[in-house]
Design a protein around this motif. Structure first.
Motif, PDB file in Angstrom:
ATOM      1  N   LEU A  26      21.257   9.279 -12.313  1.00  0.00           N
ATOM      2  CA  LEU A  26      20.256   8.497 -13.040  1.00  0.00           C
ATOM      3  C   LEU A  26      20.027   9.064 -14.430  1.00  0.00           C
ATOM      4  O   LEU A  26      20.017   8.327 -15.431  1.00  0.00           O
ATOM      5  N   LEU A  27      19.839  10.373 -14.521  1.00  0.00           N
ATOM      6  CA  LEU A  27      19.558  10.990 -15.822  1.00  0.00           C
ATOM      7  C   LEU A  27      20.747  10.873 -16.765  1.00  0.00           C
ATOM      8  O   LEU A  27      20.576  10.734 -17.977  1.00  0.00           O
ATOM      9  N   ARG A  28      21.964  10.907 -16.227  1.00  0.00           N
ATOM     10  CA  ARG A  28      23.139  10.688 -17.072  1.00  0.00           C
ATOM     11  C   ARG A  28      23.129   9.274 -17.643  1.00  0.00           C
ATOM     12  O   ARG A  28      23.446   9.071 -18.824  1.00  0.00           O
ATOM     13  N   THR A  71       9.648  15.385  -5.645  1.00  0.00           N
ATOM     14  CA  THR A  71      10.123  16.499  -6.466  1.00  0.00           C
ATOM     15  C   THR A  71       8.912  17.189  -7.076  1.00  0.00           C
ATOM     16  O   THR A  71       8.078  16.531  -7.711  1.00  0.00           O
ATOM     17  N   ASP A  72       8.793  18.489  -6.873  1.00  0.00           N
ATOM     18  CA  ASP A  72       7.588  19.153  -7.380  1.00  0.00           C
ATOM     19  C   ASP A  72       7.651  19.312  -8.895  1.00  0.00           C
ATOM     20  O   ASP A  72       8.697  19.151  -9.523  1.00  0.00           O
ATOM     21  N   HIS A  73       6.512  19.621  -9.470  1.00  0.00           N
ATOM     22  CA  HIS A  73       6.375  19.599 -10.923  1.00  0.00           C
ATOM     23  C   HIS A  73       7.330  20.558 -11.619  1.00  0.00           C
ATOM     24  O   HIS A  73       8.021  20.182 -12.581  1.00  0.00           O
ATOM     25  N   ASP A  74       7.407  21.791 -11.149  1.00  0.00           N
ATOM     26  CA  ASP A  74       8.276  22.771 -11.812  1.00  0.00           C
ATOM     27  C   ASP A  74       9.739  22.348 -11.725  1.00  0.00           C
ATOM     28  O   ASP A  74      10.496  22.483 -12.705  1.00  0.00           O
ATOM     29  N   ALA A  75      10.153  21.836 -10.558  1.00  0.00           N
ATOM     30  CA  ALA A  75      11.537  21.392 -10.397  1.00  0.00           C
ATOM     31  C   ALA A  75      11.830  20.198 -11.294  1.00  0.00           C
ATOM     32  O   ALA A  75      12.935  20.062 -11.840  1.00  0.00           O
ATOM     33  N   LEU A 126      14.650  19.999 -14.139  1.00  0.00           N
ATOM     34  CA  LEU A 126      15.642  18.940 -14.055  1.00  0.00           C
ATOM     35  C   LEU A 126      15.777  18.207 -15.386  1.00  0.00           C
ATOM     36  O   LEU A 126      16.892  17.961 -15.867  1.00  0.00           O
ATOM     37  N   LEU A 127      14.662  17.880 -15.996  1.00  0.00           N
ATOM     38  CA  LEU A 127      14.691  17.124 -17.248  1.00  0.00           C
ATOM     39  C   LEU A 127      15.207  17.970 -18.407  1.00  0.00           C
ATOM     40  O   LEU A 127      16.080  17.536 -19.165  1.00  0.00           O
ATOM     41  N   THR A 128      14.682  19.168 -18.542  1.00  0.00           N
ATOM     42  CA  THR A 128      15.059  19.987 -19.695  1.00  0.00           C
ATOM     43  C   THR A 128      16.509  20.458 -19.616  1.00  0.00           C
ATOM     44  O   THR A 128      17.145  20.679 -20.654  1.00  0.00           O
ATOM     45  N   SER A 129      17.047  20.595 -18.431  1.00  0.00           N
ATOM     46  CA  SER A 129      18.440  21.026 -18.296  1.00  0.00           C
ATOM     47  C   SER A 129      19.422  19.870 -18.395  1.00  0.00           C
ATOM     48  O   SER A 129      20.632  20.095 -18.369  1.00  0.00           O
TER      49      SER A 129
END
Length: 248
Positions: A122-124, A204-208, A212-215
């Motif tokens: 999805l992010l791709r 999906t927890d907040h830290d994960a 996920l987004l920043t990486s």
């Protein structure tokens, strides 16, 4: 892989709108966001166009993508004459030559992507189709503020169907902690019938989520707890993520 059970919830678009429509604050949030990012907008998992069409009615050119053809068919009927174009496609593999100023998912659709591979796909898609500096927005339930315990059937809500009949909505939930996936079973009881549908949603927890987004090429611009733009705190029920496509 997206759970095929999830499509059961999207086979009756008219009653879907009657049950889930009317979230005017959310519609305004995305309309305001689109006005801040001039250009064509893409909504992934657009369904019947509950959010797509208010943007189109405001004159914003928008493309809606969804995997469920019955929902899209109804969106096309409602959207006749508006600057909205609807495409049947899987958000994980959608391809277009067009680039968008804003891409969003709503209705907690992010949670329908049930594995790491699904989320990355999805992010791709989003990153590939955003213009440089484009914005990506979505919301997802906060597991830290959600009751994830198993529950037997209990009343949830009601809505009035297209014939004016009151429909009682109830449901049960079973949480698979090993996969962070909640399985909901929804029962809708009419005076003359009762239907059952199933849906699975990943938490999906907040830290994960931040990792996920920043990486994957996104910068976090804002985090909200509601459509009034209240800042997110760890106890918030909802995580509304407003991201920009990071400069490479």
């Amino acid at each position: 892989m997206i759970d095929h059970d999830n499509l059961e919830e999207y086979s009756d678009p008219i009653h879907y709108d009657l049950e889930f429509g009317g979230e005017t604050k959310k519609y305004q949030f995305y309309l305001d966001s689109a006005k801040e990012m001039p250009g064509t907008v893409l909504e992934l998992a657009c369904g019947t166009g509950l959010v797509t069409l208010p943007l189109a009615e405001a004159g914003i050119a928008i493309v809606g993508v969804d995997i469920a053809e019955p929902m899209l068919a109804y969106a096309r009927v409602k959207g006749q004459g508006l600057p909205a174009h609807f495409i049947q496609a899987d958000a994980r593999t959608f391809q277009s030559d067009q680039r968008f100023s804003l891409i969003y998912l709503t209705g907690n659709a992010f949670q329908a992507f049930l594995s790491d591979e699904d989320q990355l796909a999805l992010l791709r898609t989003v990153h590939q189709h955003l213009q440089p500096g484009g914005r990506f927005i979505f919301e997802t339930r906060n597991p830290a503020a959600t009751d994830l315990s198993d529950e037997e059937e209990s009343p949830w809500s009601t809505f009035t169907d297209q014939d004016g009949q009151l429909v009682q909505v109830s449901g049960s939930q079973t949480y698979d902690a090993s996969r962070s996936i909640m399985h909901w079973v929804t029962y809708r009881t009419w005076p003359h019938k009762r239907t059952i549908s199933r849906i699975a949603c990943r938490f999906t927890d907040h830290d994960a989520l931040i990792e996920l987004l920043t990486s994957n090429g996104f910068e976090i611009q804002h985090q909200y707890a509601d459509w009034d733009r209240t800042p997110f705190v760890p106890s918030s029920d909802l995580m509304i993520m407003v991201c920009a496509k990071a400069e490479s």
